[in-house]
Design a protein around this motif. Structure first.
Motif, PDB file in Angstrom:
ATOM      1  N   CYS A  35      31.657  99.204  24.496  1.00  0.00           N
ATOM      2  CA  CYS A  35      32.150  98.795  23.119  1.00  0.00           C
ATOM      3  C   CYS A  35      31.844 100.190  22.179  1.00  0.00           C
ATOM      4  O   CYS A  35      33.058  99.896  21.416  1.00  0.00           O
ATOM      5  CB  CYS A  35      30.317  97.811  22.678  1.00  0.00           C
ATOM      6  SG  CYS A  35      30.046  95.914  22.181  1.00  0.00           S
ATOM      7  N   LYS A  36      31.431 100.969  22.138  1.00  0.00           N
ATOM      8  CA  LYS A  36      31.437 102.220  21.810  1.00  0.00           C
ATOM      9  C   LYS A  36      32.196 102.630  21.862  1.00  0.00           C
ATOM     10  O   LYS A  36      32.967 102.905  20.876  1.00  0.00           O
ATOM     11  CB  LYS A  36      30.226 103.034  22.388  1.00  0.00           C
ATOM     12  CG  LYS A  36      28.225 102.206  21.318  1.00  0.00           C
ATOM     13  CD  LYS A  36      27.788 103.132  22.139  1.00  0.00           C
ATOM     14  CE  LYS A  36      27.604 104.138  21.829  1.00  0.00           C
ATOM     15  NZ  LYS A  36      26.324 105.666  22.322  1.00  0.00           N
ATOM     16  N   ALA A  37      33.219 103.006  23.044  1.00  0.00           N
ATOM     17  CA  ALA A  37      33.937 103.089  23.611  1.00  0.00           C
ATOM     18  C   ALA A  37      35.623 102.842  22.909  1.00  0.00           C
ATOM     19  O   ALA A  37      36.477 103.532  22.969  1.00  0.00           O
ATOM     20  CB  ALA A  37      34.099 103.591  24.766  1.00  0.00           C
ATOM     21  N   ASN A  38      35.330 101.215  22.325  1.00  0.00           N
ATOM     22  CA  ASN A  38      35.700 100.626  22.593  1.00  0.00           C
ATOM     23  C   ASN A  38      35.360 100.534  20.080  1.00  0.00           C
ATOM     24  O   ASN A  38      36.734  99.999  19.997  1.00  0.00           O
ATOM     25  CB  ASN A  38      36.362  99.711  22.908  1.00  0.00           C
ATOM     26  CG  ASN A  38      37.382  99.145  24.545  1.00  0.00           C
ATOM     27  OD1 ASN A  38      37.976  99.959  24.532  1.00  0.00           O
ATOM     28  ND2 ASN A  38      36.492  99.601  25.091  1.00  0.00           N
ATOM     29  N   ARG A  39      35.041 100.766  19.778  1.00  0.00           N
ATOM     30  CA  ARG A  39      34.583 101.017  18.683  1.00  0.00           C
ATOM     31  C   ARG A  39      34.439  99.692  17.956  1.00  0.00           C
ATOM     32  O   ARG A  39      34.715  99.447  17.459  1.00  0.00           O
ATOM     33  CB  ARG A  39      35.876 101.751  17.835  1.00  0.00           C
ATOM     34  CG  ARG A  39      35.838 103.070  17.910  1.00  0.00           C
ATOM     35  CD  ARG A  39      36.851 103.911  17.587  1.00  0.00           C
ATOM     36  NE  ARG A  39      37.450 104.381  16.249  1.00  0.00           N
ATOM     37  CZ  ARG A  39      37.219 105.110  16.076  1.00  0.00           C
ATOM     38  NH1 ARG A  39      36.581 105.782  16.312  1.00  0.00           N
ATOM     39  NH2 ARG A  39      36.833 105.464  14.600  1.00  0.00           N
ATOM     40  N   LEU A  40      33.774  98.953  19.185  1.00  0.00           N
ATOM     41  CA  LEU A  40      33.287  97.706  18.427  1.00  0.00           C
ATOM     42  C   LEU A  40      31.663  97.317  18.608  1.00  0.00           C
ATOM     43  O   LEU A  40      31.091  98.258  18.944  1.00  0.00           O
ATOM     44  CB  LEU A  40      34.112  96.644  19.795  1.00  0.00           C
ATOM     45  CG  LEU A  40      35.069  96.602  20.247  1.00  0.00           C
ATOM     46  CD1 LEU A  40      35.723  95.806  21.710  1.00  0.00           C
ATOM     47  CD2 LEU A  40      35.413  95.410  19.009  1.00  0.00           C
ATOM     48  N   ILE A  41      31.324  96.619  17.453  1.00  0.00           N
ATOM     49  CA  ILE A  41      29.898  96.191  17.329  1.00  0.00           C
ATOM     50  C   ILE A  41      29.696  95.229  18.220  1.00  0.00           C
ATOM     51  O   ILE A  41      30.634  94.779  18.524  1.00  0.00           O
ATOM     52  CB  ILE A  41      29.746  95.467  16.283  1.00  0.00           C
ATOM     53  CG1 ILE A  41      30.009  97.374  15.132  1.00  0.00           C
ATOM     54  CG2 ILE A  41      28.004  95.367  16.247  1.00  0.00           C
ATOM     55  CD1 ILE A  41      28.935  98.769  15.041  1.00  0.00           C
ATOM     56  N   CYS A  42      28.202  95.402  19.301  1.00  0.00           N
ATOM     57  CA  CYS A  42      28.249  94.482  20.273  1.00  0.00           C
ATOM     58  C   CYS A  42      26.658  93.790  19.590  1.00  0.00           C
ATOM     59  O   CYS A  42      25.413  93.820  19.148  1.00  0.00           O
ATOM     60  CB  CYS A  42      26.766  96.135  21.579  1.00  0.00           C
ATOM     61  SG  CYS A  42      28.229  95.618  23.302  1.00  0.00           S
ATOM     62  N   VAL A  43      27.356  92.323  20.309  1.00  0.00           N
ATOM     63  CA  VAL A  43      26.413  91.798  19.071  1.00  0.00           C
ATOM     64  C   VAL A  43      25.464  90.578  20.479  1.00  0.00           C
ATOM     65  O   VAL A  43      26.662  89.736  21.093  1.00  0.00           O
ATOM     66  CB  VAL A  43      26.680  90.427  18.815  1.00  0.00           C
ATOM     67  CG1 VAL A  43      25.470  89.315  18.632  1.00  0.00           C
ATOM     68  CG2 VAL A  43      27.196  91.273  17.215  1.00  0.00           C
ATOM     69  N   LEU A  44      24.269  91.269  21.516  1.00  0.00           N
ATOM     70  CA  LEU A  44      24.343  90.456  22.640  1.00  0.00           C
ATOM     71  C   LEU A  44      23.103  89.552  22.466  1.00  0.00           C
ATOM     72  O   LEU A  44      21.858  89.773  22.277  1.00  0.00           O
ATOM     73  CB  LEU A  44      23.459  91.888  22.980  1.00  0.00           C
ATOM     74  CG  LEU A  44      23.710  93.428  23.697  1.00  0.00           C
ATOM     75  CD1 LEU A  44      23.488  94.251  23.779  1.00  0.00           C
ATOM     76  CD2 LEU A  44      25.060  92.530  24.348  1.00  0.00           C
ATOM     77  N   GLU A  45      23.832  88.944  23.447  1.00  0.00           N
ATOM     78  CA  GLU A  45      22.703  87.061  23.196  1.00  0.00           C
ATOM     79  C   GLU A  45      22.417  87.295  25.003  1.00  0.00           C
ATOM     80  O   GLU A  45      23.562  87.244  26.260  1.00  0.00           O
ATOM     81  CB  GLU A  45      23.418  86.369  22.695  1.00  0.00           C
ATOM     82  CG  GLU A  45      25.280  85.897  23.178  1.00  0.00           C
ATOM     83  CD  GLU A  45      24.948  84.823  24.011  1.00  0.00           C
ATOM     84  OE1 GLU A  45      23.689  84.250  24.444  1.00  0.00           O
ATOM     85  OE2 GLU A  45      26.167  83.808  24.291  1.00  0.00           O
ATOM     86  N   VAL A  46      20.938  86.178  24.915  1.00  0.00           N
ATOM     87  CA  VAL A  46      20.500  85.935  26.228  1.00  0.00           C
ATOM     88  C   VAL A  46      21.137  84.147  26.477  1.00  0.00           C
ATOM     89  O   VAL A  46      20.928  83.739  25.083  1.00  0.00           O
ATOM     90  CB  VAL A  46      18.812  86.184  26.100  1.00  0.00           C
ATOM     91  CG1 VAL A  46      18.691  84.788  26.468  1.00  0.00           C
ATOM     92  CG2 VAL A  46      18.845  87.393  26.554  1.00  0.00           C
TER      93      VAL A  46
END
Length: 448
Positions: A102-113
């Protein structure tokens, strides 16, 4: 409601499974934060999600998906993870790798279970408390990533049975995460397979928000067949706006087995009201809902009609997404976090009305906002007018085409916020100077 995914020949049950950036004055945080119903990044810049869901836990080899959705303009991606209770566990190392992608592609990560999906109705689904166990077990991968990661506790944590405890269970889960040291913005999904037809989340959201010691919780509604009319969409999202509570559309589609969601209204209303959204889903759907794939076989060169709509259509990602300022380092135009006056309970009849608010004031300058509200019928455009009586002069504005003649000002909608459904609202803002007094002028509104 439900949707299915297939992996390696096995059908896995899941469910239904503007952006502008604005600066919140004098605000900064270690990570994402919530203020007045809006989401802000660590630099104090408002962030409105425009992204997609990616089924990482079932397709862990598809790591190029992060770069591909970014290349198509997304600013965020919601990543499916598993605790090991229903699907193979995503380890802390794997989660760290997802965050790095995510960081390498300048995206914000929304992580879900995802293992919580449909609890109380779906066999094998786990509780929110069990999901918290997982998050705390991988805290080492999460801590220090608050600028880039939002933690979505559990996907669609209840089906259509047993959801009466949603508020208590969600509040307890948030408090456990905070006690365990997680300082991230937390996202909470609605019950009823994410669609909240019982209004359990809507009517208890304030209680859950206030249970968060950090007051850093965002609510997520999933919009499929339950939201098949414009009125249902605008009413649901509008109530969160009126209450000053942060809401995003965490999943939605253009079609579904339980009905035909009104994706055009989801997109247009969200754009007009700065509400984030994450479409379902990039690729890999099976079990009869393959039409929800945005790309065929994860190939960005083979966008489906749904993919074209989400990325390239009106109010879609290409037209509206703005990269999080934690990546760009730019300083965008200041604006207000949210209107200080909620939309009227009973909309005025016909045409439109406008209200004027002084959001912030300092010696010699101030920040103003005008909110435009449609009447009892939808409108396709609006024009507001006012005349300053204290010698005020506007130096910059946003979300409107502004012109002046002496003290008289005229502001017209721009292409993305002119269409408003009955009773719907949008707003624009400006920075101006004043000298001596700063009285609020009367504002008129004319609809087209």
């Amino acid at each position: 409601m439900r949707k299915r995914l297939s992996v390696a020949g096995a059908v896995l049950l899941t469910v239904l499974a503007a952006v502008f950036v604005f600066v919140q004055p004098a605000h900064a945080a270690a990570g994402f934060s919530v203020a007045n119903g809006r989401l802000y990044d660590a630099g104090g810049t408002e962030f409105v999600m425009r992204g997609v869901n990616h089924a990482h836990t079932w397709y862990p080899q598809q790591t190029s998906s992060f770069a591909n959705v970014k290349a198509l303009g997304a600013n965020a991606v919601r990543v499916v993870l598993a605790t090991g209770d229903r699907w193979a566990k995503n380890s802390a190392a794997d989660v760290s790798n997802v965050i790095s992608l995510c960081k390498a592609n300048r995206l914000i990560c929304v992580l879900e279970v995802h293992d919580t999906t449909g609890y109380g109705e779906q066999s094998g689904a786990i509780t929110l408390d069990r999901a918290v166990d997982y998050w705390l077990s991988i805290a080492g991968a999460l801590n220090g990533q608050e600028k880039y990661v939002i933690v979505n506790i559990g996907n669609e944590p209840y089906g259509n049975q047993g959801y009466a405890t949603w508020a208590t269970d969600s509040a307890n889960a948030i408090k456990r995460l905070r006690a365990g040291g997680l300082a991230h913005t937390i996202m909470v999904d609605a019950p009823n397979w994410g669609q909240d037809w019982s209004f359990t989340m809507r009517d208890n959201a304030a209680t859950v928000f206030n249970a968060d010691p950090a007051k850093n919780t965002v609510f997520s509604i999933h919009m499929y067949g339950v939201f098949d009319t414009a009125a249902e969409i605008t009413d649901y999202l509008g109530r969160f706006r009126s209450a000053g509570l942060p809401i995003v559309v965490g999943e939605f589609g253009f079609n579904h087995s339980d009905g035909n969601p009104d994706e055009d209204t989801i997109l247009s209303y969200s754009q007009a009201n700065r509400i984030g959204w994450l479409g379902w889903s990039w690729s890999g759907n099976g079990g009869g809902v393959e039409y929800l794939d945005m790309a065929t076989n994860f190939d960005p060169a083979q966008l489906t009609s749904w993919g074209q709509r989400i990325f390239n259509g009106a109010n879609g990602i290409k037209a509206t997404a703005r990269e999080a300022s934690v990546y760009s380092g730019t300083t965008p135009t200041p604006t207000t976090p949210t209107p200080t006056t909620p939309p009227p309970t009973t909309p005025p009849t016909g045409g439109c009305t406008a209200s004027y608010t002084i959001v912030n004031q300092w010696q010699g300058g101030f920040q103003g906002e005008v909110k435009v509200t449609a009447g009892s019928a939808a409108i396709t455009g609006w024009t507001t007018k006012w005349t300053f009586a204290g010698g005020q002069t506007v130096s910059q504005s946003w979300n409107a085409a502004l012109s002046s003649s002496g003290a008289a000002y005229t502001a017209r909608n721009v292409d993305y916020n002119g269409r408003l459904g009955a009773g719907a609202s949008t707003s624009f803002g400006f920075i101006a100077s004043w000298n001596g007094t700063n009285p609020a002028p009367a504002v008129t509104c004319t609809a087209s």
